[in-house]
Scaffold this motif. Structure first.
Motif, PDB file in Angstrom:
ATOM      1  N   ILE A   9       0.861  -1.189   0.000  1.00 18.18           N
ATOM      2  CA  ILE A   9       0.000   0.000   0.000  1.00 18.18           C
ATOM      3  C   ILE A   9       0.894   1.234   0.000  1.00 18.18           C
ATOM      4  O   ILE A   9       1.890   1.265   0.723  1.00 18.18           O
ATOM      5  CB  ILE A   9      -0.897   0.048   1.259  1.00 18.18           C
ATOM      6  N   LEU A  83      -9.823  -4.034   0.568  1.00 14.31           N
ATOM      7  CA  LEU A  83     -11.161  -3.445   0.458  1.00 14.31           C
ATOM      8  C   LEU A  83     -11.487  -2.592   1.681  1.00 14.31           C
ATOM      9  O   LEU A  83     -12.096  -1.525   1.572  1.00 14.31           O
ATOM     10  CB  LEU A  83     -12.212  -4.537   0.272  1.00 14.31           C
ATOM     11  N   LYS A  86      -9.814   0.796   1.475  1.00 10.84           N
ATOM     12  CA  LYS A  86     -10.588   1.742   0.659  1.00 10.84           C
ATOM     13  C   LYS A  86     -11.743   2.339   1.453  1.00 10.84           C
ATOM     14  O   LYS A  86     -11.994   3.544   1.389  1.00 10.84           O
ATOM     15  CB  LYS A  86     -11.120   1.041  -0.597  1.00 10.84           C
ATOM     16  N   LEU A  89     -10.441   4.678   4.306  1.00  9.13           N
ATOM     17  CA  LEU A  89      -9.929   5.918   3.722  1.00  9.13           C
ATOM     18  C   LEU A  89     -11.083   6.851   3.366  1.00  9.13           C
ATOM     19  O   LEU A  89     -11.057   8.039   3.693  1.00  9.13           O
ATOM     20  CB  LEU A  89      -9.093   5.606   2.481  1.00  9.13           C
ATOM     21  N   LYS A  90     -12.115   6.303   2.738  1.00  9.60           N
ATOM     22  CA  LYS A  90     -13.256   7.108   2.297  1.00  9.60           C
ATOM     23  C   LYS A  90     -14.108   7.612   3.464  1.00  9.60           C
ATOM     24  O   LYS A  90     -14.505   8.780   3.491  1.00  9.60           O
ATOM     25  CB  LYS A  90     -14.131   6.276   1.355  1.00  9.60           C
ATOM     26  N   GLN A 106      -4.769   9.695  -1.184  1.00  8.83           N
ATOM     27  CA  GLN A 106      -5.251   8.621  -2.045  1.00  8.83           C
ATOM     28  C   GLN A 106      -4.203   7.511  -2.035  1.00  8.83           C
ATOM     29  O   GLN A 106      -3.012   7.789  -1.896  1.00  8.83           O
ATOM     30  CB  GLN A 106      -5.479   9.122  -3.469  1.00  8.83           C
ATOM     31  N   GLN A 143       1.575  -2.159  -6.951  1.00 11.12           N
ATOM     32  CA  GLN A 143       1.121  -1.013  -6.176  1.00 11.12           C
ATOM     33  C   GLN A 143       1.611   0.282  -6.804  1.00 11.12           C
ATOM     34  O   GLN A 143       0.872   1.249  -6.876  1.00 11.12           O
ATOM     35  CB  GLN A 143       1.614  -1.176  -4.731  1.00 11.12           C
ATOM     36  N   GLY A 149      -6.997   4.427  -5.542  1.00  9.96           N
ATOM     37  CA  GLY A 149      -8.156   3.586  -5.262  1.00  9.96           C
ATOM     38  C   GLY A 149      -8.122   2.219  -5.914  1.00  9.96           C
ATOM     39  O   GLY A 149      -8.975   1.380  -5.627  1.00  9.96           O
ATOM     40  N   GLN A 150      -7.157   1.967  -6.782  1.00  8.02           N
ATOM     41  CA  GLN A 150      -7.091   0.677  -7.463  1.00  8.02           C
ATOM     42  C   GLN A 150      -6.380  -0.384  -6.630  1.00  8.02           C
ATOM     43  O   GLN A 150      -5.443  -0.086  -5.886  1.00  8.02           O
ATOM     44  CB  GLN A 150      -6.346   0.788  -8.795  1.00  8.02           C
ATOM     45  N   ILE A 151      -6.842  -1.623  -6.811  1.00 11.45           N
ATOM     46  CA  ILE A 151      -6.177  -2.803  -6.264  1.00 11.45           C
ATOM     47  C   ILE A 151      -5.772  -3.648  -7.468  1.00 11.45           C
ATOM     48  O   ILE A 151      -6.632  -4.144  -8.196  1.00 11.45           O
ATOM     49  CB  ILE A 151      -7.112  -3.621  -5.357  1.00 11.45           C
ATOM     50  N   ASP A 186     -11.813  -5.083  -8.874  1.00 10.98           N
ATOM     51  CA  ASP A 186     -12.679  -3.905  -8.956  1.00 10.98           C
ATOM     52  C   ASP A 186     -13.907  -4.094  -8.079  1.00 10.98           C
ATOM     53  O   ASP A 186     -14.980  -4.487  -8.555  1.00 10.98           O
ATOM     54  CB  ASP A 186     -13.071  -3.680 -10.418  1.00 10.98           C
ATOM     55  N   THR A 188     -15.781  -2.830  -3.962  1.00 10.16           N
ATOM     56  CA  THR A 188     -15.787  -2.089  -2.710  1.00 10.16           C
ATOM     57  C   THR A 188     -16.748  -2.798  -1.763  1.00 10.16           C
ATOM     58  O   THR A 188     -17.626  -3.542  -2.201  1.00 10.16           O
ATOM     59  CB  THR A 188     -16.251  -0.629  -2.891  1.00 10.16           C
TER      60      THR A 188
END
Length: 191
Positions: A9, A83, A86, A89-90, A106, A143, A149-151, A186, A188
């Motif tokens: 990360i 997940l 994300k 963080l949000k 981000q 990474q 926001g992508q994994i 892709d 959440t």
């Protein structure tokens, strides 16, 4: 040697953030970093992972260090941790940073699975442990290529994604000097 899932990360644009704070805002920058690193470590631990190291604004989590685990669970835990990163963080970390007058952040993430070797590095008497192997390197490289926001996951992770979760796996292309299939995970958490 161990078979592990590795989650890497990193904050996107951290050097730019640091430069904006200049020398006068180093305490604020350190506060952002401390809050972020603590949250990431808590999330990794929540999913039976171990924080292996901090690299400035990066965190590496290992899943599968316990003897009673298996590859499918280790990969699942690494993905659940990503997940959750994300979501936190949000819904938690960025709102807190904003409310505190600090810069929101981000993140990009990469996950791979495979053989990891632990080795001693450094001067005799002052050495420390370090991880080696393509799994560690690939997770870090994925990474580094991830958009905010992508994994990004590797082929060895995709092979262990189970059942309905496969619908979240989409092929992803990066121009590298080697061949290793990559995918976006892709998804959440539902809120």
């Amino acid at each position: 040697m161990f078979q592990l899932a590795v989650l890497s990360i990193d904050i996107r644009g951290f050097t730019k953030i640091a430069m904006a704070y200049n020398n006068k805002g180093v305490e604020s920058l350190a506060r952002i970093q401390a809050l972020y690193l603590a949250e990431m470590s808590n999330i990794i631990k929540e999913y039976d992972g171990v924080t292996e190291k901090y690299t400035g604004d990066g965190v590496m989590g290992l899943f599968g260090t316990e003897s009673d685990t298996n590859a499918i669970n280790d990969v699942s835990n690494a993905i659940k941790a990503a997940l959750t990163v994300k979501l936190v963080l949000k819904n938690s970390l960025n709102p807190y940073l904003k409310e505190s007058g600090l810069t929101e952040i981000q993140l990009g993430m990469g996950i791979d699975y495979g053989t990891v070797m632990m080795e001693r590095v450094g001067l005799r008497g002052e050495n420390q442990f370090s991880l080696a192997g393509p799994t560690v390197s690939l997770a870090s490289k994925m990474q580094a290529q991830a958009e905010p926001g992508q994994i990004i996951i590797g082929e060895d992770v995709k092979k262990r994604v189970q059942g309905n979760d496969l619908k979240f796996v989409k092929p992803h292309k990066i121009n590298w000097d080697f061949t290793y299939p990559l995918y976006l995970y892709d998804a959440t958490w539902k809120e």
